[in-house]
Motif scaffolding. Structure first.
Motif, short mmCIF file in Angstrom:
data_model
loop_
_atom_site.label_atom_id
_atom_site.label_comp_id
_atom_site.label_asym_id
_atom_site.label_seq_id
_atom_site.Cartn_x
_atom_site.Cartn_y
_atom_site.Cartn_z
N PHE A 37 34.94 -12.18 12.75
CA PHE A 37 34.23 -11.02 13.12
C PHE A 37 33.76 -10.14 11.96
CE2 PHE A 37 35.07 -6.75 14.50
CZ PHE A 37 34.08 -6.60 15.44
N LEU A 38 34.47 -10.39 10.97
CA LEU A 38 33.78 -9.79 9.32
C LEU A 38 32.51 -9.82 9.28
CD1 LEU A 38 36.88 -10.41 7.01
CD2 LEU A 38 36.45 -8.37 8.47
N MET A 39 31.67 -10.98 9.80
CA MET A 39 30.29 -11.25 9.48
C MET A 39 29.52 -10.01 10.17
SD MET A 39 30.38 -15.46 10.34
CE MET A 39 28.39 -15.40 10.14
N PHE A 40 30.06 -9.57 11.25
CA PHE A 40 29.43 -8.48 11.98
C PHE A 40 29.59 -7.11 11.33
CE2 PHE A 40 29.97 -11.73 15.22
CZ PHE A 40 28.83 -11.89 15.46
N LEU A 41 30.53 -7.17 10.18
CA LEU A 41 30.44 -5.69 9.56
C LEU A 41 30.35 -5.74 8.19
CD1 LEU A 41 34.40 -5.44 10.61
CD2 LEU A 41 32.55 -4.68 11.84
N ASN A 42 29.84 -6.76 7.62
CA ASN A 42 29.58 -6.67 6.08
C ASN A 42 28.41 -6.03 5.81
OD1 ASN A 42 27.79 -8.80 6.90
ND2 ASN A 42 29.10 -10.43 6.08
N LEU A 43 27.85 -5.82 4.50
CA LEU A 43 26.84 -5.17 4.01
C LEU A 43 25.65 -6.44 4.09
CD1 LEU A 43 25.39 -2.85 2.92
CD2 LEU A 43 26.29 -2.97 0.91
N PRO A 45 21.88 -5.91 4.49
CA PRO A 45 20.50 -4.65 4.38
C PRO A 45 19.69 -5.28 5.52
CG PRO A 45 20.61 -5.77 2.34
CD PRO A 45 21.74 -6.13 3.03
N TYR A 46 19.11 -6.37 5.68
CA TYR A 46 18.13 -6.91 6.33
C TYR A 46 18.70 -6.67 7.92
CZ TYR A 46 14.86 -9.97 8.76
OH TYR A 46 13.84 -10.68 9.68
N LYS A 47 19.66 -6.77 8.23
CA LYS A 47 20.17 -6.53 9.71
C LYS A 47 20.28 -5.02 9.93
CE LYS A 47 22.56 -11.00 10.16
NZ LYS A 47 23.75 -11.72 10.19
N ILE A 48 20.64 -4.23 8.89
CA ILE A 48 20.79 -2.82 8.84
C ILE A 48 19.24 -2.21 9.41
CG2 ILE A 48 21.13 -0.67 7.70
CD1 ILE A 48 23.26 -2.02 6.23
N VAL A 49 18.47 -2.66 8.52
CA VAL A 49 17.05 -2.20 8.92
C VAL A 49 16.43 -2.78 10.44
CG1 VAL A 49 16.40 -1.94 6.66
CG2 VAL A 49 15.82 -3.91 7.74
N HIS A 50 16.90 -3.68 10.86
CA HIS A 50 16.88 -4.57 12.02
C HIS A 50 17.70 -3.69 13.30
CE1 HIS A 50 14.19 -6.65 9.70
NE2 HIS A 50 13.18 -6.99 10.77
N GLY A 51 18.27 -2.85 12.98
CA GLY A 51 18.95 -2.06 13.97
C GLY A 51 20.44 -2.03 14.06
N GLN A 52 21.23 -3.08 13.34
CA GLN A 52 22.70 -2.95 12.93
C GLN A 52 22.99 -1.93 11.99
OE1 GLN A 52 24.22 -6.86 12.45
NE2 GLN A 52 22.65 -7.96 14.06
N VAL A 53 22.98 -0.60 12.47
CA VAL A 53 23.20 0.38 11.42
C VAL A 53 24.58 0.68 11.28
CG1 VAL A 53 20.81 1.53 12.13
CG2 VAL A 53 23.00 2.05 13.64
N SER A 130 19.28 -11.21 1.93
CA SER A 130 20.28 -10.18 2.55
C SER A 130 21.43 -11.05 2.86
CB SER A 130 19.60 -9.74 3.82
OG SER A 130 20.34 -8.61 4.22
N GLN A 131 21.42 -12.27 3.02
CA GLN A 131 22.66 -12.98 3.59
C GLN A 131 23.64 -13.14 2.24
OE1 GLN A 131 21.81 -16.75 5.20
NE2 GLN A 131 21.10 -15.86 7.09
N TYR A 132 22.81 -13.40 0.88
CA TYR A 132 23.62 -13.43 -0.26
C TYR A 132 24.04 -12.09 -0.70
CZ TYR A 132 21.77 -18.04 -1.29
OH TYR A 132 21.59 -19.54 -1.11
#
Length: 287
Positions: A37-43, A45-53, A130-132
């Motif tokens: 579940f931590l994979m949905f919480l980490n930093l 940035p690519y996923k942040i700009v695609h909606g996972q703010v 972004s994964q790195y």
């Protein structure tokens, strides 16, 4: 008190070290219960700009990697003690600024890498980069900056290395700096940016506040010393008559004309404090 603090000081989070430790405790609980579940919480940035703010905030729940329960508890206690000491010495607002500026710089570093990745190879390249970032960027280096700040403030404070070897904080800080330097040299782009942002935050805070406060960080520890009684009647400082004097830092209304001074009703004796130390000092008990 600066104009910036006057305007925004009311928004400072009191007892921020406890809030940080609670966040870490929640993160460790998630790691033990459902680590995926931590994979949905980490930093990321690519996923942040695609909606996972939500990741802008939730990455703070991701604790430093450690699976030993004993060392986790010891680490939480250690950082809580360090944080409380800094908050009481610097003041709530200043400690908040230091922590949140470190968080902000870490976010900036993550998005800088994302921008570079977009320029180099487009969206697919950015997604991989972004994964790195998500794997490297965490609160680890922010914690290191807190330890460095503590060592600069209390250089002679003692740590028990390996629980039985007494070591002064300044020597611990030197060892950590060497370790961080090695990581910076041998690490890749992601490690260098994450580490660089944490050290940049520490450097900015150290040099700006050393000048602004008029004292060296190693002298800040005097703010938490046991205050000496100050008489209510007039005192003289450098030939100038003053009516108020802080029992902690010694500042008077001549030093800071617009500063407020109050007597503490919980201290046993005649103790007066400036507004910076009225709520952060240790109450004096005669018995």
């Amino acid at each position: 008190m600066s104009q910036f603090e006057r305007r925004f000081g009311k928004y400072a989070i009191r007892n921020l070290p406890l809030v940080m430790i609670i966040c870490y405790a929640v993160g460790y609980a998630i790691r033990y219960i459902n680590p995926d579940f931590l994979m949905f919480l980490n930093l990321d940035p690519y996923k942040i700009v695609h909606g996972q703010v939500w990741r802008v905030i939730t990455w703070l729940l991701v604790p430093p990697t450690d699976n030993n329960l004993f060392w986790i508890i010891l680490m939480l206690f250690c950082y809580y003690s360090i944080g409380v000491s800094l908050e009481r010495t610097w003041g709530t607002f200043m400690f908040n600024v230091y922590i949140f500026s470190g968080i902000l710089l870490t976010l900036v570093g993550a998005f800088v890498i994302l921008g570079i990745a977009y320029l180099i190879g487009g969206g697919l390249y950015a997604a991989v980069y972004s994964q790195y970032v998500a794997a490297v960027f965490s609160t680890y280096y922010i914690n290191m900056s807190i330890l460095l700040a503590f060592a600069m403030t209390f250089p002679d404070a003692m740590f028990l290395f390996m629980l039985f070897i007494p070591v002064k904080a300044k020597w611990m800080a030197i060892v950590y700096l060497v370790i961080l330097l090695i990581q910076f040299i041998t690490g890749g782009l992601f490690v260098r940016v994450a580490l660089g942002m944490a050290l940049l935050n520490f450097a900015i805070f150290y040099f700006t506040n050393r000048k602004g406060l008029g004292i060296k960080p190693v002298q800040m520890q005097s703010r938490t010393r046991t205050p000496k009684p100050v008489k209510r009647d007039l005192t003289r400082s450098s030939g100038i008559v003053t009516r108020h004097k802080c029992a902690i830092c010694g500042r008077t209304e001549q030093d800071v004309p617009d500063m407020q001074f109050r007597f503490c009703t919980k201290c046993e004796g005649n103790y007066e404090y400036c507004e910076d130390h009225l709520y952060t000092h240790s109450h004096v008990r005669m018995s």
